[in-house]
Every structure is written in structure tokens, then in C-alpha cells.
Design an enzyme around this catalytic site. Structure first.
Site, PDB file in Angstrom:
ATOM      1  N   ASP A  11      12.501   8.664  61.150  1.00  0.00           N
ATOM      2  CA  ASP A  11      11.523   8.682  62.228  1.00  0.00           C
ATOM      3  C   ASP A  11      10.264   7.942  61.756  1.00  0.00           C
ATOM      4  OD1 ASP A  11      11.059  10.728  64.904  1.00  0.00           O
ATOM      5  OD2 ASP A  11       9.317   9.711  64.038  1.00  0.00           O
ATOM      6  N   ILE A  12       9.708   7.121  62.617  1.00  0.00           N
ATOM      7  CA  ILE A  12       8.554   6.295  62.236  1.00  0.00           C
ATOM      8  C   ILE A  12       7.288   7.147  62.050  1.00  0.00           C
ATOM      9  CG2 ILE A  12       7.676   5.690  64.546  1.00  0.00           C
ATOM     10  CD1 ILE A  12       7.674   2.734  63.557  1.00  0.00           C
ATOM     11  N   ASN A  15      15.007  17.179  71.947  1.00  0.00           N
ATOM     12  CA  ASN A  15      13.991  17.316  72.985  1.00  0.00           C
ATOM     13  C   ASN A  15      14.622  16.842  74.293  1.00  0.00           C
ATOM     14  OD1 ASN A  15      11.944  18.218  71.229  1.00  0.00           O
ATOM     15  ND2 ASN A  15      11.422  16.124  70.641  1.00  0.00           N
ATOM     16  N   HIS A  67      19.015  11.553  71.210  1.00  0.00           N
ATOM     17  CA  HIS A  67      18.900  11.534  69.747  1.00  0.00           C
ATOM     18  C   HIS A  67      18.687  12.941  69.237  1.00  0.00           C
ATOM     19  CE1 HIS A  67      14.914  10.908  71.493  1.00  0.00           C
ATOM     20  NE2 HIS A  67      14.444  11.623  70.489  1.00  0.00           N
TER      21      HIS A  67
END
Ligand code: 5GP
Ligand code: ZN
Length: 110
Positions: free
Chosen positions: A31-32, A88, A101
Site C-alpha cells: 500500500d502506498i 472496505n 482488494h
């Protein structure tokens, strides 16, 4: 494949995002904006908007995501200390990228 979708672009290898794992069906990358020492995203290559849009024929994709997340937890050394797996779902659920995802989050107490 949705031409406007960031995760379709990433999953098809059209960005410089480094994959920690790749199969015919999914990719895994960091994750960025990590929320924890380990924060990976398990992303199916098929464009599915969210959990709400998973069809019967997609059941195997969900199993694949979860089993891959477990394996990535093991490889990241957080298998035994523990971790969170999170989908989510839609805006109210905190989803901002509308391509399915699974978040793998952990590593606080390794
Ligand atoms: P969501 O809130 O939709 O479940 O999570 C989307 C996640 O994707 C966020 O945690 C966000 O930091 C991550 N993300 C968004 N854009 C990029 C990107 O271009 N590269 C990577 N590696 N992660 C991204
Ligand atoms: Zn997509």
C-alpha cells in the site's frame, strides 16, 4: 478491464508498481500509504467493483485472495504474531478505490 481504473492499470503491469507476488489471477503489492509496518494489498486481476459485486462465479477469487493473504503474512513474518484482513465496501465502508482488494495489515508486535 476498466480503462479508467487505477488497480486495473496496476494489476495489468502498466505502472512501475513492484509486485511481491503475482499469479494469473491476482497481484500483491505494498500500500502506498501504509497504516502499519506491513500493509499489503491483494488485488484480483478481474475488475470487480466491491464485495457487493462478487458473483457466484467469482467465489474462487475470494478464496484465492484470502489464502494468498495468509501466505503473504507468513512470508512477512507476521503469521504467528497476527494480522488483520480487511475489505472496505463502498464509500461508507471506507472504500476509495472501486476495484476489489483485500488489505493485509500487521507487524506491530513482531
Ligand atoms: P480502500 O480504502 O479503497 O480500501 O483502499 C485503497 C488503498 O489503496 C489505500 O490504502 C491507498 O493507500 C492505496 N493506494 C491508492 N493508490 C495507490 C497506488 O497508486 N499505489 C499503491 N501501491 N497503493 C495505492
Ligand atoms: Zn479495475
Amino acid at each position: 478491464m476498466d480503462a479508467e481504473c487505477l488497480f486495473c492499470k496496476i494489476a495489468s503491469g502498466r505502472t512501475d508498481t513492484e509486485f511481491l507476488h503475482e499469479t494469473d489471477a491476482l497481484v500483491v503489492f505494498k500500500d502506498i500509504h501504509p497504516h502499519a509496518p506491513v500493509h499489503l494489498l491483494i488485488v484480483p486481476k478481474k475488475h470487480i467493483r466491491s464485495i457487493n459485486d462478487v458473483d457466484e462465479e467469482d467465489r474462487e477469487i475470494l478464496v484465492d485472495c484470502i489464502m494468498t493473504a495468509r501466505e503473504m503474512a507468513r512470508r512477512s513474518g507476521i503469521h504467528e504474531s497476527g494480522y488483520k484482513l480487511l475489505f472496505n465496501v463502498e464509500r461508507g465502508g471506507g472504500q476509495v478505490i472501486f476495484h476489489l482488494h483485500l488489505h493485509l495489515i500487521g507487524g506491530w508486535n513482531r
